[in-house]
Design a protein around this motif. Structure first.
Motif, PDB file in Angstrom:
ATOM      1  N   TRP A   9       0.818  -1.213   0.000  1.00  0.00           N
ATOM      2  CA  TRP A   9       0.000   0.000   0.000  1.00  0.00           C
ATOM      3  C   TRP A   9       0.849   1.259   0.000  1.00  0.00           C
ATOM      4  N   TYR A  10       2.126   1.169   0.441  1.00  0.00           N
ATOM      5  CA  TYR A  10       3.003   2.328   0.281  1.00  0.00           C
ATOM      6  C   TYR A  10       3.235   2.607  -1.191  1.00  0.00           C
ATOM      7  N   ALA A  11       3.291   1.540  -2.010  1.00  0.00           N
ATOM      8  CA  ALA A  11       3.466   1.745  -3.445  1.00  0.00           C
ATOM      9  C   ALA A  11       2.305   2.542  -4.012  1.00  0.00           C
ATOM     10  N   GLY A  12       1.140   2.373  -3.419  1.00  0.00           N
ATOM     11  CA  GLY A  12      -0.014   3.146  -3.856  1.00  0.00           C
ATOM     12  C   GLY A  12      -0.035   4.535  -3.292  1.00  0.00           C
ATOM     13  N   HIS A 268      -1.057   2.352  -8.685  1.00  0.00           N
ATOM     14  CA  HIS A 268      -2.360   2.772  -9.206  1.00  0.00           C
ATOM     15  C   HIS A 268      -2.476   2.625 -10.717  1.00  0.00           C
ATOM     16  N   VAL A 269      -1.373   2.340 -11.406  1.00  0.00           N
ATOM     17  CA  VAL A 269      -1.426   2.315 -12.869  1.00  0.00           C
ATOM     18  C   VAL A 269      -1.083   0.950 -13.454  1.00  0.00           C
ATOM     19  N   GLY A 273      -7.788  -3.628 -11.542  1.00  0.00           N
ATOM     20  CA  GLY A 273      -8.426  -2.498 -10.884  1.00  0.00           C
ATOM     21  C   GLY A 273      -7.657  -1.205 -10.978  1.00  0.00           C
ATOM     22  N   SER A 274      -6.580  -1.181 -11.772  1.00  0.00           N
ATOM     23  CA  SER A 274      -5.763   0.024 -11.909  1.00  0.00           C
ATOM     24  C   SER A 274      -6.465   1.073 -12.773  1.00  0.00           C
ATOM     25  N   LEU A 275      -5.940   2.278 -12.759  1.00  0.00           N
ATOM     26  CA  LEU A 275      -6.498   3.337 -13.604  1.00  0.00           C
ATOM     27  C   LEU A 275      -6.430   2.962 -15.079  1.00  0.00           C
ATOM     28  N   THR A 276      -5.338   2.314 -15.486  1.00  0.00           N
ATOM     29  CA  THR A 276      -5.224   1.924 -16.890  1.00  0.00           C
ATOM     30  C   THR A 276      -6.312   0.920 -17.260  1.00  0.00           C
TER      31      THR A 276
END
Length: 290
Positions: A9-12, A268-269, A273-276
């Motif tokens: 979750w730190y990566a997010g 997030h990318v 479920g990512s933005l992409t």
């Protein structure tokens, strides 16, 4: 939740990845297009070394011709963020951090805090997550990486130079509330396991670093997915739900912008479920740029 899940979750949120080989840097970049709108997405790492720059020339040209730069939080260096952190990290009156941790965890936290020059006593009246966050960042800095060289800060500086407006998907207070939500799930377990694995930060991050440098989005997604382990609730709070909210903003608040440059945590990318993925589901054509 051990450190591997913490890193997930730190990566997010904080995007902890350790980058120093500028000549080999590729990065995680995507381009999405639909009905004349162009969206560039950069999977950010928020701590790096100065020799990581400059980024590829095309990224600056893409930013320069964009209508807006969107970050997770618009005002990265706003002094008010520190006040929000201070406010959100306070425990309810009459409660101490020692009340939330068992004796073994208190000893571990005390020893590590003293080792890193961040005494647990300084956090007596603060939430456990604030101690873990500070200790983790201290380890990152000890390894030679600095938040002021993060990719989001770099591009926000360029945006100001080019006169490009800067916006954010959320506020600093919303992010701190998420930290609070994660750690209130189980103070003792989350803190103890995170502290036990803290010294393995560099080793745990080697594969994430190399995946980012190699522009290997599939492998990065696999590593991040593994990092959450059985913490589906953490992944939902820190990544999936936020991606959905951000996608709603792109579909509504930013729908009239012809070109958008987005810099958010790498988690997030990439992956499910990512933005992409959400953009693709919304009818955008998606291309990874290398």
């Amino acid at each position: 939740m051990g450190l591997r899940k913490l890193i997930g979750w730190y990566a997010g949120l904080l995007g902890l990845s350790f980058l120093s080989t500028a000549a080999a840097a590729q990065g995680i970049f995507w381009k999405a297009e639909k009905d004349g709108q162009v969206i560039y997405l950069c999977g950010s790492v928020h701590v790096a070394k100065p020799d990581f720059y400059p980024m590829p020339d095309w990224t600056y040209e893409a930013l320069k011709s964009s209508d807006v730069l969107i970050l997770e939080v618009a005002s990265l260096s706003d002094s008010s963020n520190k006040q929000i952190f201070k406010q959100m990290s306070k425990l309810p009156e009459g409660q101490e951090i020692y009340d939330l941790l068992d004796d073994e965890t208190i000893k571990l936290a005390t020893d590590l805090g003293n080792e890193y020059g961040i005494p647990l006593e300084f956090f007596r009246y603060q939430q456990p997550w604030s101690f873990v966050t500070s200790l983790t960042m201290a380890q990152v800095i000890k390894l030679g990486y600095q938040p002021q060289f993060g990719i989001d800060i770099h591009f926000s500086g360029k945006a100001r130079e080019y006169g490009i407006p800067i916006d954010g998907f959320e506020t600093a207070m919303e992010q701190y509330r998420m930290l609070q939500q994660i750690y209130t799930m189980d103070h003792a377990v989350h803190v103890k396991e995170s502290l036990l694995e803290l010294k393995d930060v560099a080793g745990q991050m080697d594969q994430l670093e190399q995946s980012w440098l190699d522009s290997n989005a599939d492998h990065l997604a696999e590593l991040l997915n593994q990092s959450f382990g059985d913490s589906a609730e953490v992944e939902e709070v820190m990544l999936l739900n936020r991606n959905q909210r951000w996608m709603e903003q792109l579909s509504e608040r930013f729908k009239h912008q012809k070109q958008i440059f987005i810099v958010v945590g790498a988690g997030h990318v990439v992956g499910k479920g990512s933005l992409t993925e959400l953009l693709k589901q919304a009818g955008f054509s998606i291309e990874q740029l290398k």
